[in-house]
Design a protein around this motif. Sequence first.
Motif, PDB file in Angstrom:
ATOM      1  N   ASN A 400       0.831  -1.210   0.000  1.00 50.01           N
ATOM      2  CA  ASN A 400       0.000   0.000   0.000  1.00 50.01           C
ATOM      3  C   ASN A 400       0.864   1.258   0.000  1.00 50.01           C
ATOM      4  OD1 ASN A 400      -2.403  -1.467   0.019  1.00 50.01           O
ATOM      5  ND2 ASN A 400      -2.391  -1.634   2.263  1.00 50.01           N
ATOM      6  N   GLU A 401       1.961   1.232   0.757  1.00 48.49           N
ATOM      7  CA  GLU A 401       2.857   2.385   0.767  1.00 48.49           C
ATOM      8  C   GLU A 401       3.458   2.630  -0.618  1.00 48.49           C
ATOM      9  OE1 GLU A 401       4.328   1.975   5.444  1.00 48.49           O
ATOM     10  OE2 GLU A 401       5.723   1.634   3.775  1.00 48.49           O
ATOM     11  N   ILE A 402       3.858   1.563  -1.279  1.00 48.24           N
ATOM     12  CA  ILE A 402       4.444   1.720  -2.619  1.00 48.24           C
ATOM     13  C   ILE A 402       3.414   2.256  -3.596  1.00 48.24           C
ATOM     14  CG2 ILE A 402       5.412   0.425  -4.568  1.00 48.24           C
ATOM     15  CD1 ILE A 402       6.710  -1.436  -2.470  1.00 48.24           C
ATOM     16  N   LEU A 403       2.164   1.757  -3.502  1.00 48.67           N
ATOM     17  CA  LEU A 403       1.115   2.246  -4.397  1.00 48.67           C
ATOM     18  C   LEU A 403       0.817   3.731  -4.147  1.00 48.67           C
ATOM     19  CD1 LEU A 403      -1.353  -0.790  -4.346  1.00 48.67           C
ATOM     20  CD2 LEU A 403       0.171  -0.113  -6.197  1.00 48.67           C
ATOM     21  N   ASN A 404       0.814   4.120  -2.893  1.00 42.16           N
ATOM     22  CA  ASN A 404       0.587   5.528  -2.575  1.00 42.16           C
ATOM     23  C   ASN A 404       1.713   6.408  -3.115  1.00 42.16           C
ATOM     24  OD1 ASN A 404      -1.823   4.978  -1.232  1.00 42.16           O
ATOM     25  ND2 ASN A 404      -0.768   4.619   0.719  1.00 42.16           N
ATOM     26  N   LEU A 405       2.935   5.902  -2.978  1.00 37.06           N
ATOM     27  CA  LEU A 405       4.072   6.655  -3.491  1.00 37.06           C
ATOM     28  C   LEU A 405       4.002   6.797  -5.012  1.00 37.06           C
ATOM     29  CD1 LEU A 405       6.798   8.019  -2.956  1.00 37.06           C
ATOM     30  CD2 LEU A 405       7.870   5.751  -3.108  1.00 37.06           C
ATOM     31  N   LEU A 406       3.606   5.725  -5.698  1.00 40.93           N
ATOM     32  CA  LEU A 406       3.488   5.785  -7.154  1.00 40.93           C
ATOM     33  C   LEU A 406       2.388   6.752  -7.581  1.00 40.93           C
ATOM     34  CD1 LEU A 406       3.875   2.006  -8.096  1.00 40.93           C
ATOM     35  CD2 LEU A 406       5.523   3.833  -8.513  1.00 40.93           C
ATOM     36  N   SER A 407       1.278   6.746  -6.879  1.00 40.06           N
ATOM     37  CA  SER A 407       0.209   7.693  -7.209  1.00 40.06           C
ATOM     38  C   SER A 407       0.641   9.135  -6.962  1.00 40.06           C
ATOM     39  CB  SER A 407      -1.041   7.366  -6.392  1.00 40.06           C
ATOM     40  OG  SER A 407      -0.780   7.522  -5.018  1.00 40.06           O
ATOM     41  N   HIS A 408       1.418   9.352  -5.890  1.00 41.43           N
ATOM     42  CA  HIS A 408       1.924  10.697  -5.612  1.00 41.43           C
ATOM     43  C   HIS A 408       2.869  11.152  -6.721  1.00 41.43           C
ATOM     44  CE1 HIS A 408       3.053  14.170  -3.254  1.00 41.43           C
ATOM     45  NE2 HIS A 408       4.347  13.811  -3.303  1.00 41.43           N
ATOM     46  N   LEU A 409       3.756  10.278  -7.173  1.00 39.30           N
ATOM     47  CA  LEU A 409       4.668  10.622  -8.256  1.00 39.30           C
ATOM     48  C   LEU A 409       3.912  10.898  -9.549  1.00 39.30           C
ATOM     49  CD1 LEU A 409       7.529   8.026  -7.621  1.00 39.30           C
ATOM     50  CD2 LEU A 409       7.623  10.489  -7.220  1.00 39.30           C
ATOM     51  N   ARG A 410       2.845  10.141  -9.813  1.00 38.76           N
ATOM     52  CA  ARG A 410       2.055  10.357 -11.011  1.00 38.76           C
ATOM     53  C   ARG A 410       1.375  11.731 -10.975  1.00 38.76           C
ATOM     54  NH1 ARG A 410      -1.221   6.562 -10.319  1.00 38.76           N
ATOM     55  NH2 ARG A 410       0.093   4.912 -11.153  1.00 38.76           N
ATOM     56  N   ASP A 411       0.871  12.090  -9.792  1.00 36.71           N
ATOM     57  CA  ASP A 411       0.238  13.406  -9.665  1.00 36.71           C
ATOM     58  C   ASP A 411       1.232  14.532  -9.873  1.00 36.71           C
ATOM     59  OD1 ASP A 411      -2.141  12.115  -9.170  1.00 36.71           O
ATOM     60  OD2 ASP A 411      -1.906  12.204  -6.979  1.00 36.71           O
ATOM     61  N   ASN A 412       2.454  14.361  -9.327  1.00 38.28           N
ATOM     62  CA  ASN A 412       3.478  15.382  -9.510  1.00 38.28           C
ATOM     63  C   ASN A 412       3.858  15.538 -10.980  1.00 38.28           C
ATOM     64  OD1 ASN A 412       3.548  15.932  -6.777  1.00 38.28           O
ATOM     65  ND2 ASN A 412       5.217  14.451  -6.382  1.00 38.28           N
ATOM     66  N   ARG A 413       3.920  14.409 -11.676  1.00 37.96           N
ATOM     67  CA  ARG A 413       4.266  14.491 -13.090  1.00 37.96           C
ATOM     68  C   ARG A 413       3.177  15.185 -13.893  1.00 37.96           C
ATOM     69  NH1 ARG A 413       4.767   9.072 -16.516  1.00 37.96           N
ATOM     70  NH2 ARG A 413       2.504   9.364 -16.386  1.00 37.96           N
ATOM     71  N   MET A 414       1.924  14.914 -13.567  1.00 37.05           N
ATOM     72  CA  MET A 414       0.824  15.566 -14.265  1.00 37.05           C
ATOM     73  C   MET A 414       0.821  17.068 -14.023  1.00 37.05           C
ATOM     74  SD  MET A 414      -0.846  13.313 -16.008  1.00 37.05           S
ATOM     75  CE  MET A 414      -2.397  14.159 -16.279  1.00 37.05           C
ATOM     76  N   THR A 415       1.109  17.451 -12.803  1.00 35.43           N
ATOM     77  CA  THR A 415       1.160  18.881 -12.503  1.00 35.43           C
ATOM     78  C   THR A 415       2.303  19.563 -13.249  1.00 35.43           C
ATOM     79  OG1 THR A 415       2.438  18.361 -10.524  1.00 35.43           O
ATOM     80  CG2 THR A 415       0.052  18.640 -10.253  1.00 35.43           C
ATOM     81  N   ASP A 416       3.465  18.873 -13.322  1.00 43.02           N
ATOM     82  CA  ASP A 416       4.604  19.432 -14.058  1.00 43.02           C
ATOM     83  C   ASP A 416       4.282  19.577 -15.540  1.00 43.02           C
ATOM     84  OD1 ASP A 416       6.023  19.561 -11.714  1.00 43.02           O
ATOM     85  OD2 ASP A 416       7.069  17.644 -12.041  1.00 43.02           O
ATOM     86  N   GLU A 417       3.607  18.572 -16.108  1.00 38.56           N
ATOM     87  CA  GLU A 417       3.246  18.656 -17.508  1.00 38.56           C
ATOM     88  C   GLU A 417       2.257  19.791 -17.772  1.00 38.56           C
ATOM     89  OE1 GLU A 417       1.778  14.886 -18.626  1.00 38.56           O
ATOM     90  OE2 GLU A 417       3.775  13.922 -18.702  1.00 38.56           O
ATOM     91  N   ASN A 418       1.313  19.967 -16.866  1.00 38.81           N
ATOM     92  CA  ASN A 418       0.346  21.056 -17.034  1.00 38.81           C
ATOM     93  C   ASN A 418       1.011  22.433 -16.953  1.00 38.81           C
ATOM     94  OD1 ASN A 418      -1.786  19.268 -17.330  1.00 38.81           O
ATOM     95  ND2 ASN A 418      -2.161  19.165 -15.110  1.00 38.81           N
ATOM     96  N   SER A 419       1.974  22.549 -16.013  1.00 36.95           N
ATOM     97  CA  SER A 419       2.695  23.824 -15.887  1.00 36.95           C
ATOM     98  C   SER A 419       3.533  24.106 -17.137  1.00 36.95           C
ATOM     99  CB  SER A 419       3.570  23.798 -14.648  1.00 36.95           C
ATOM    100  OG  SER A 419       4.543  22.793 -14.756  1.00 36.95           O
ATOM    101  N   ASN A 420       4.142  23.075 -17.696  1.00 34.97           N
ATOM    102  CA  ASN A 420       4.941  23.257 -18.910  1.00 34.97           C
ATOM    103  C   ASN A 420       4.079  23.668 -20.088  1.00 34.97           C
ATOM    104  OD1 ASN A 420       7.361  22.631 -17.616  1.00 34.97           O
ATOM    105  ND2 ASN A 420       7.114  20.425 -18.007  1.00 34.97           N
ATOM    106  N   THR A 421       2.914  23.076 -20.205  1.00 29.68           N
ATOM    107  CA  THR A 421       2.032  23.428 -21.312  1.00 29.68           C
ATOM    108  C   THR A 421       1.502  24.855 -21.161  1.00 29.68           C
ATOM    109  OG1 THR A 421       0.228  22.377 -20.098  1.00 29.68           O
ATOM    110  CG2 THR A 421       1.339  21.048 -21.768  1.00 29.68           C
ATOM    111  N   SER A 422       1.239  25.263 -19.914  1.00 37.47           N
ATOM    112  CA  SER A 422       0.764  26.637 -19.696  1.00 37.47           C
ATOM    113  C   SER A 422       1.818  27.669 -20.048  1.00 37.47           C
ATOM    114  CB  SER A 422       0.308  26.808 -18.251  1.00 37.47           C
ATOM    115  OG  SER A 422       1.413  26.616 -17.378  1.00 37.47           O
ATOM    116  N   LEU A 423       3.097  27.305 -19.767  1.00 33.95           N
ATOM    117  CA  LEU A 423       4.190  28.200 -20.130  1.00 33.95           C
ATOM    118  C   LEU A 423       4.384  28.248 -21.652  1.00 33.95           C
ATOM    119  CD1 LEU A 423       6.777  27.312 -17.341  1.00 33.95           C
ATOM    120  CD2 LEU A 423       5.389  29.391 -17.514  1.00 33.95           C
TER     121      LEU A 423
END
Length: 423
Positions: A400-423
């Motif tokens: 469960n800890e590993i799955l939570n960590l993977l979901s957190h990393l996925r969310d961070n990547r999505m936010t980074d991609e959205n910020s890059n597209t906005s720029l």
Amino acid sequence: MGLDVVKDVKSRPKLRCKSIPARVPNTLPNSVILRLKTNAIRNRRLCIYLKCIFGAIGIVFMIVEGELFISKTLEKDSFASNALKSVISISTAILLLFIILQHKYQRRIEQYFNRHRKWRWCVEMIIEILVCIVHPFPGSMKIPKPLQTMSKESSELTRDHVYLDGYLSLFMIFRFYLFGQLISELLSSQLFSNRTLAKHLAGLTSVRLNSAFIMKYLLFRYPFKFVIAILMIVLITNSYAMQTCESYTFPGSEMTSFLNSLWLVMITFLTIGYGDFYPVSFCGRCVSASTGFLGIGLTGFIFSVFVHQFEMNRDEKYLLKFSKEEKRKQQRRIAASNVIKCFYKAAKSKGQKSKYQVWKVKFWKAVSVMRRSAKKCKYYHDIDLVDIQRTVQNIEKRQNEILNLLSHLRDNRMTDENSNTSL
């Protein structure tokens, strides 16, 4: 330049594994090729079924004709004997026709898979035809008496000639391979829902889907039934061969009875040999020798199967190990409690010298027993259901800890991609 690269890639030959057959050339659509291949497999299976039926018909009429002649109900020159042998010949001709058709469809199936094994296909067909073509022909053909052993019985019962039908009937026993093909085809259709995919996987794993594989499956799935079936087939066929050899060469002897022949084959199979019955003809002695060799091989095989069935499986071994370790742990607890009890009794009776000495001796004995039990438990891992449950819970927690960590990393990547597209 991009178009040239695409043409170059298309012109290159497609790489594939050697074990996976290539498809038929692209002259026909895949749906048509699949339908043709399915029809060829269905027709080949039908030919195998009909082969078995007509082979069994020939064997049954051969046994009936032979038994009627041995019991002196009919003669070889009679109309009934010729009629029965004519039926055998007709069934044999139809059997040969279906053998040719089966190999024709087998060759067509191999062509669909681009397999070029023409020489092997021809050899298998020729061998099968030679095995099945031998049968008693209509008429009363005779041959000179073969080499026989001289004995008291042979001097009274011997004849100057021997009917050829007796020896031709023995070769019809080899038709039992048709029943093996039938069982193999039935089990193959039940085991493999997609036979093409199964062949591809077998090629990748170097497994051959042949009759040997089906025999291994039967031995693994039904060991007792398979061994009993093999034993009964060997005993019955060899008994019939022994009766035929002795009856055609020495009519009126004791070996014309099927029960006497079965008794002789059984004691020869078990390598006992009481001497009350023995073969006199040269053919009968060959059958007896082959029965002895089969008995030597199959007896060890049968005992190995029985021994293997009485071995413990994995769950039974685990249960036995668990019970033994629980018993050791209980002995260790009892020894520790005895040490505490003896120490308490010795301390309580310290004012009484005699009782104190007795409990002191018991205390040191209990200590030695506890040390021995502790030393035994060192060589074995304690198996406890509570420990197993805790281990499973820890694994689930980590997962469960590993799955939570993977979901957190996925969310961070999505936010980074959205910020890059906005720029």
